[in-house]
Design a protein around this motif. Sequence first.
Motif, PDB file in Angstrom:
ATOM      1  N   THR A 126      49.109  35.655  37.620  1.00  0.00           N
ATOM      2  CA  THR A 126      48.780  37.087  37.569  1.00  0.00           C
ATOM      3  C   THR A 126      49.976  37.913  37.130  1.00  0.00           C
ATOM      4  O   THR A 126      49.835  38.942  36.473  1.00  0.00           O
ATOM      5  N   TYR A 169      48.149  37.027  32.496  1.00  0.00           N
ATOM      6  CA  TYR A 169      47.384  38.170  32.997  1.00  0.00           C
ATOM      7  C   TYR A 169      48.231  39.426  33.201  1.00  0.00           C
ATOM      8  O   TYR A 169      47.687  40.490  33.419  1.00  0.00           O
ATOM      9  N   GLU A 201      41.582  36.527  37.521  1.00  0.00           N
ATOM     10  CA  GLU A 201      40.671  37.582  37.048  1.00  0.00           C
ATOM     11  C   GLU A 201      40.196  38.421  38.222  1.00  0.00           C
ATOM     12  O   GLU A 201      40.148  39.653  38.155  1.00  0.00           O
ATOM     13  N   ALA A 202      39.849  37.746  39.327  1.00  0.00           N
ATOM     14  CA  ALA A 202      39.367  38.458  40.515  1.00  0.00           C
ATOM     15  C   ALA A 202      40.471  39.331  41.092  1.00  0.00           C
ATOM     16  O   ALA A 202      40.218  40.446  41.550  1.00  0.00           O
ATOM     17  N   ASP A 206      40.815  42.355  38.994  1.00  0.00           N
ATOM     18  CA  ASP A 206      39.675  43.229  39.275  1.00  0.00           C
ATOM     19  C   ASP A 206      39.924  44.009  40.568  1.00  0.00           C
ATOM     20  O   ASP A 206      39.655  45.216  40.638  1.00  0.00           O
ATOM     21  N   LEU A 216      42.366  46.808  39.977  1.00  0.00           N
ATOM     22  CA  LEU A 216      41.762  47.959  39.298  1.00  0.00           C
ATOM     23  C   LEU A 216      40.865  48.741  40.253  1.00  0.00           C
ATOM     24  O   LEU A 216      40.851  49.971  40.249  1.00  0.00           O
ATOM     25  N   LYS A 217      40.100  47.998  41.106  1.00  0.00           N
ATOM     26  CA  LYS A 217      39.226  48.682  42.065  1.00  0.00           C
ATOM     27  C   LYS A 217      40.056  49.467  43.072  1.00  0.00           C
ATOM     28  O   LYS A 217      39.687  50.581  43.469  1.00  0.00           O
TER      29      LYS A 217
END
Lengths: 323, 183
Positions: free
Chosen positions: B47, B52, B139-140, B143, B146-147
């Motif tokens: 990450t 990423y 990816e999670a 996510d 961002l959330k």
Amino acid sequence: MTDWANILINAGLTALYLFLAICVGLLFMGIARKVTARIHNRVGPPIYQNFLDVGKLLAKKSNIKHNWIFDFAPLFALAGVLLALAYLPMGGYRLLSGDGDLILLLYILVIPALGFALGAGASANPNAGVGVMRALTLMLSYEMPFLLVLLSLMIYYNTASLTTLLEKQMHSVWAIDVLPISALAADIALQGMMMEKPFDIPIAPHEIASGPLVEFGGNYLGMLMLYSAGSIVVETSLFVDLFLGGGIVLNPAVYGILAYVVNYIVWFALIFVVWMIAIFINAVFPRFRIEQAFKFYWKWPTLIAALGLAQAYIMSVILGVSV
Amino acid sequence: MTPENPNPLPSIIPEKDWKKIQRMLSKRSLWMVHFCTGCGAMEMPPTMTSRYDMERFGIIPMATPRQADLLLVTGYVAVKTLKRIVRVYEQMQDPKYVIAFGSCPINGGIYWDSYNTIKRLDKYIPVDMYIAGCMPRPEAIMDAFLKLMKDIDEGRADGWLRYKKYYEKYKANQRRVFKRWDE
């Protein structure tokens, strides 16, 4: 009345120049992060990221309490770096000056680092203590070649005044053209002065949890970030003033206000180049241990600086080249 | 609940705008300290690095809790570890946010009937965002970041305010699992 008006104008100009210098430093930190990211094949943050970071840190509250020295230290460091900025010519414009100011500058350059060390010591964190010890040892290491370089400049230009040095460089060629060996040694010393990567020993985040910074958080850290932004400008600007003529291409006595604008832009471009050299080295190198850095500095850059000193001595004293 | 970070210029900046500015700044520069308790630590390097690259959003790892805004708890939480997590959380400066990784901090996961792990992290420190999965992929994690940024922007990530409001209750829960504080 006119005296007061002049003083007010000068104060305003001083504030403007110092504010611009801090902004330039923050922008440079952002550019460095972006460039490092591209070298690592990443996308990287936007170049204004450090403005957001400082804003966030200053908007945060700090509830860390140690003692009044700890509270005082970030202000001390920031004030010291602003003083150093006021003594360094930035694009030919200079706020304070004095006779023999190259030597005075050497002392002023130590003040912000001392303030920093004071706060770190007051926090009584062992990591901070280790960091301060490393920072002072590193300072001892790079001062050796750097003082030899200053000596060679003083001998060649026959002056200890920064203003005279800049004037002589403006009327003939830049010092890097006549003293390239000294310039090389100064650039290696600069890497340690800026604590970029082979020499980021004092603030090694993976070993000693960012060293002297370990106890600072919230708005204290924000102030220290402004301090490091200012010190980037101080250090790159020091190299530019000593070896690249301070970015002065037009004589202010002849061209007036246009000269100040052009010189500021040229100065900006030159400190950008010096900063980028440091960042490219920073992006690909691992870190020295402190005793390796010490041995390195007292060996190679000192040798190169001694060669430069010999060259300056031979040129100015024996061959009688005068500028 | 009054906000702890006072407006520096109340006469110039309205209180509502000050909060908005503060939220906008803190969402764009989340400095995190990752408390690598379990297998989730393995998901952090991809990450952070070039695949990423979370530095795109201004999220960078920090060395100490004093400097951090975001605490990542990456995996199961043993009772002994929880003590350290609470201590790290309390050393962070307001506003601060917590993300819990994987199924273990949600309901115990495969450590459901273990003798020395806690089952719900939310009972001991306020968690702003959970990432379900065993383990969540990068990816999670992106996510979730961002959330969380969206939540901060809308003022919904208020775990640090909850911790102050229900401090006694959180402390009572912590005291129930710790025999003593100094081991």
